[in-house]
Design a protein around this motif. Structure first.
Motif, PDB file in Angstrom:
ATOM      1  N   ALA A  24       0.827  -1.203   0.000  1.00 33.75           N
ATOM      2  CA  ALA A  24       0.000   0.000   0.000  1.00 33.75           C
ATOM      3  C   ALA A  24       0.867   1.259   0.000  1.00 33.75           C
ATOM      4  O   ALA A  24       1.643   1.472   0.929  1.00 33.75           O
ATOM      5  CB  ALA A  24      -0.915   0.005   1.217  1.00 33.75           C
ATOM      6  N   SER A  25       0.705   2.041  -1.029  1.00 32.60           N
ATOM      7  CA  SER A  25       1.324   3.375  -1.064  1.00 32.60           C
ATOM      8  C   SER A  25       0.242   4.345  -0.637  1.00 32.60           C
ATOM      9  O   SER A  25      -0.560   4.818  -1.452  1.00 32.60           O
ATOM     10  CB  SER A  25       1.822   3.699  -2.471  1.00 32.60           C
ATOM     11  N   ILE A  26       0.197   4.611   0.664  1.00 31.69           N
ATOM     12  CA  ILE A  26      -0.915   5.385   1.224  1.00 31.69           C
ATOM     13  C   ILE A  26      -0.424   6.109   2.467  1.00 31.69           C
ATOM     14  O   ILE A  26       0.194   5.487   3.336  1.00 31.69           O
ATOM     15  CB  ILE A  26      -2.096   4.435   1.528  1.00 31.69           C
ATOM     16  N   PRO A  27      -0.674   7.402   2.549  1.00 27.57           N
ATOM     17  CA  PRO A  27      -0.267   8.146   3.739  1.00 27.57           C
ATOM     18  C   PRO A  27      -0.997   7.646   4.986  1.00 27.57           C
ATOM     19  O   PRO A  27      -2.164   7.270   4.909  1.00 27.57           O
ATOM     20  CB  PRO A  27      -0.670   9.590   3.419  1.00 27.57           C
ATOM     21  N   ASP A  28      -0.324   7.619   6.106  1.00 28.05           N
ATOM     22  CA  ASP A  28      -0.929   7.218   7.374  1.00 28.05           C
ATOM     23  C   ASP A  28      -1.565   5.837   7.268  1.00 28.05           C
ATOM     24  O   ASP A  28      -2.681   5.608   7.767  1.00 28.05           O
ATOM     25  CB  ASP A  28      -1.985   8.241   7.814  1.00 28.05           C
ATOM     26  N   PHE A  29      -0.862   4.916   6.635  1.00 28.85           N
ATOM     27  CA  PHE A  29      -1.377   3.569   6.415  1.00 28.85           C
ATOM     28  C   PHE A  29      -1.908   2.951   7.709  1.00 28.85           C
ATOM     29  O   PHE A  29      -2.949   2.299   7.713  1.00 28.85           O
ATOM     30  CB  PHE A  29      -0.257   2.700   5.843  1.00 28.85           C
ATOM     31  N   ARG A  30      -1.213   3.151   8.799  1.00 25.64           N
ATOM     32  CA  ARG A  30      -1.560   2.469  10.043  1.00 25.64           C
ATOM     33  C   ARG A  30      -2.947   2.858  10.552  1.00 25.64           C
ATOM     34  O   ARG A  30      -3.512   2.168  11.395  1.00 25.64           O
ATOM     35  CB  ARG A  30      -0.523   2.733  11.114  1.00 25.64           C
ATOM     36  N   GLN A  31      -3.511   3.944  10.061  1.00 25.16           N
ATOM     37  CA  GLN A  31      -4.818   4.397  10.525  1.00 25.16           C
ATOM     38  C   GLN A  31      -5.979   3.763   9.757  1.00 25.16           C
ATOM     39  O   GLN A  31      -7.143   3.915  10.145  1.00 25.16           O
ATOM     40  CB  GLN A  31      -4.920   5.923  10.411  1.00 25.16           C
TER      41      GLN A  31
END
Length: 114
Positions: A24-31
């Motif tokens: 996943a290329s996604i900001p704030d993945f952990r959320q």
């Protein structure tokens, strides 16, 4: 640009195992709650498994005890470990992010056949 890229699909015999991965290329993945869906030919798309930001997991009844969803927040990865595969598991599997779903991957084909 948000991107979800699945890998690991293929052809496997009944009773076999596969592990699907989603990068996943996604900001704030952990959320994000992450999920795996699948769609078999001629059937509606089905939610297979979810994992929340806190790591809480849920599974559709048909895969409980056989599939395991996990996430690696450091690597922005979500895996779906699939064991004891059945022909009914044949489908295109999609990784998603968000709950409600915000982003979809392109899908990876899983075929269970002898």
């Amino acid at each position: 640009q948000v991107q979800l890229v699945e890998s690991g699909g293929g052809l496997v015999q009944p009773g076999g195992s596969l592990t699907l991965s989603c990068a996943a290329s996604i900001p704030d993945f952990r959320q994000y709650t992450m999920a795996w869906y699948r769609q078999a030919p001629g059937k509606q798309r089905e939610l297979v498994a979810t994992i929340s930001a806190l790591g809480i997991t849920n599974y559709v009844t048909s895969v409980k005890g056989r599939f395991t969803i996990s996430r690696n927040n450091a690597g922005n990865l979500v895996d779906l470990q699939m064991n004891s595969l059945k022909p009914d598991d044949t489908a295109v599997y999609y990784c998603t992010a968000g709950w409600p779903t915000l982003y979809w991957g392109q899908g990876t084909q899983v075929t269970v056949s002898s």
